[in-house]
Design an enzyme around this catalytic site. Structure first.
Site, PDB file in Angstrom:
ATOM      1  CG  HIS A  70      -0.290  -0.070   2.543  1.00  0.00           C
ATOM      2  ND1 HIS A  70       0.097   1.044   3.252  1.00  0.00           N
ATOM      3  CD2 HIS A  70       0.035  -1.132   3.324  1.00  0.00           C
ATOM      4  CE1 HIS A  70       0.634   0.669   4.410  1.00  0.00           C
ATOM      5  NE2 HIS A  70       0.616  -0.644   4.469  1.00  0.00           N
ATOM      6  CG  ASP A  72      -3.083   3.561   2.393  1.00  0.00           C
ATOM      7  OD1 ASP A  72      -2.505   2.586   1.874  1.00  0.00           O
ATOM      8  OD2 ASP A  72      -3.979   3.455   3.251  1.00  0.00           O
ATOM      9  CG  ASP A 103       2.901   0.315   7.817  1.00  0.00           C
ATOM     10  OD1 ASP A 103       2.764  -0.411   6.821  1.00  0.00           O
ATOM     11  OD2 ASP A 103       2.014   0.470   8.669  1.00  0.00           O
ATOM     12  CD  GLU A 137      -2.905  -2.142   5.265  1.00  0.00           C
ATOM     13  OE1 GLU A 137      -2.929  -3.171   5.956  1.00  0.00           O
ATOM     14  OE2 GLU A 137      -2.499  -1.040   5.717  1.00  0.00           O
ATOM     15  CG  HIS A 352       0.558   2.911  12.445  1.00  0.00           C
ATOM     16  ND1 HIS A 352      -0.747   2.485  12.479  1.00  0.00           N
ATOM     17  CD2 HIS A 352       1.043   2.469  11.269  1.00  0.00           C
ATOM     18  CE1 HIS A 352      -1.039   1.809  11.382  1.00  0.00           C
ATOM     19  NE2 HIS A 352       0.054   1.790  10.630  1.00  0.00           N
TER      20      HIS A 352
END
Length: 379
Positions: A70, A72, A103, A137, A352
């Protein structure tokens, strides 16, 4: 600067917060098209998806290895808490900082450069390489990978192997790969009572009191024992609410949200039936709405896991651990059309978080592992 690191920085510089791809896939498409990939953009409700495939000399009869991922990223959080701007790639102490560094923009760059090196070294490769990339995602995941999978199903497309570039490693690159994921099922439970004055409980029915024994039983239940690849299924309450906020009113209903993370040792139908049986045993009047966001999937040891384990050991010297822990991923959708799905990517300690980063020493070895997997499976 290596080609993989340069492309990683180029992708990090795009503020591609879900579902905005910010032309990341265009950057990838230009590189893949130059290799001879047939590239198709599949848009759905503001989400950008890419399906790209390069056939080998065996044509449609050849094995197909797909890279999935992904573009995003999650929101940055408070900008003032970042040491450097999240969408300006920055190097400090041997680390590359930026939202998406771990990520999963490093994995995307490694996918692309690994394919470039593989095609240059093996222009007559027998099998096929594909890319399945989405910008949905980290969000609802309703218009991303699942839509592409549905389209590929309609076309009768066959995937033999899929590597999902999720950050699965922990301390060192390759120490953990995911060969499956647990399923996720949530419930919205409303227990009906009768509202009344708290001084006159005989004229009311307190739904919290009614729920309490059933809740204790649900919390103590052993749903299964797990199996060789999965830990036991878990049931957890995420929200519990009742009452008006007043101290003298018995509430008329209690609302409970809960979630199962379940293994292949249990089924959706079986878990639902057991919950209803416990609620019914306690004589509760209730409504219960179910939602299943993903079924468990498992890739037993085989060609793909063997290729990745060998590639990781050759590149890093590490003996990898196969694991099914953690949350859900898009692998749950891809498993519908691909018998062997494994997730492998860089360490996940900063994902994150504020100041997300990847150690630069992992960037090219990650690319090399992906390239070695291509060489073992489709050369």
């Amino acid at each position: 600067m290596s080609a993989t690191l340069a492309l990683t920085e180029q992708l990090i510089a795009r503020a591609s917060v879900t579902p905005d791809d910010q032309h990341c896939q265009q950057i990838m498409t230009e590189r893949l098209a130059a290799l001879g990939f047939e590239c198709e953009t599949i848009a759905s409700h503001g989400v950008t998806n890419l399906w790209a495939v390069k056939r080998g000399t065996d044509g449609r009869d050849g094995k197909l290895l797909a890279f999935a991922g992904h573009t995003d990223v999650v929101p940055t959080g408070p900008l003032e808490q970042w040491t450097s701007p999240p969408f300006v790639p920055a190097h400090r102490d041997g680390k590359l900082y930026g939202r998406g560094a771990a990520d999963m923009k490093t994995s995307l760059a490694a996918f692309v450069v690994a394919s470039e090196e593989f095609v240059a070294a093996h222009p007559d490769h027998r099998g096929a390489i594909a890319f399945l990339i989405t910008s949905d995602e980290e969000g609802p995941a309703t218009d991303g990978t699942v839509k592409v999978v549905e389209l590929l199903q309609e076309r009768g497309e066959r995937l033999d192997y899929c590597i999902v570039g999720e950050p699965t490693s922990t301390a060192e690159l390759g120490d953990v790969v995911k060969n499956g994921r647990r399923g996720s099922m949530s419930g919205e439970l409303v227990i009906k009572g009768v509202q009344g004055h708290i001084a006159y409980p005989h004229l009311a029915k307190n739904p919290i009191h009614l729920l309490a024994p059933a809740l204790a039983e649900l919390a103590a239940e052993q749903w299964d024992a797990g199996n060789e690849y999965f830990p036991p299924t878990t049931w957890q309450v995420s929200n519990l609410h009742a009452g008006t906020g007043a101290t003298n009113v018995i509430p008329g209903h209690a609302d409970l949200l809960f979630n199962f993370r379940f293994s292949t040792a249990s089924t959706v139908e079986g878990l639902q039936a057991r919950v209803h049986a416990i609620l019914d045993k306690h004589g509760l009047e209730y409504t219960l709405k179910w939602s299943v966001s993903g079924l468990p999937f498992l890739t037993p040891r085989g060609e793909l896991s063997g290729a990745l384990e060998h590639a990781i050991r050759t590149e890093t010297g590490i003996t990898t651990e196969l694991s099914t822990t953690g949350g859900t991923s898009d692998g749950r959708f891809i498993a519908r059309i691909c018998p062997q799905v494994i997730e492998f990517g860089p360490p996940n300690g900063s994902i994150h978080k504020i100041d997300e980063h990847i150690e630069v020493r992992f960037v090219d070895p990650l690319k090399n592992v992906y390239r070695r997997a291509l060489e073992q499976l489709i050369a």
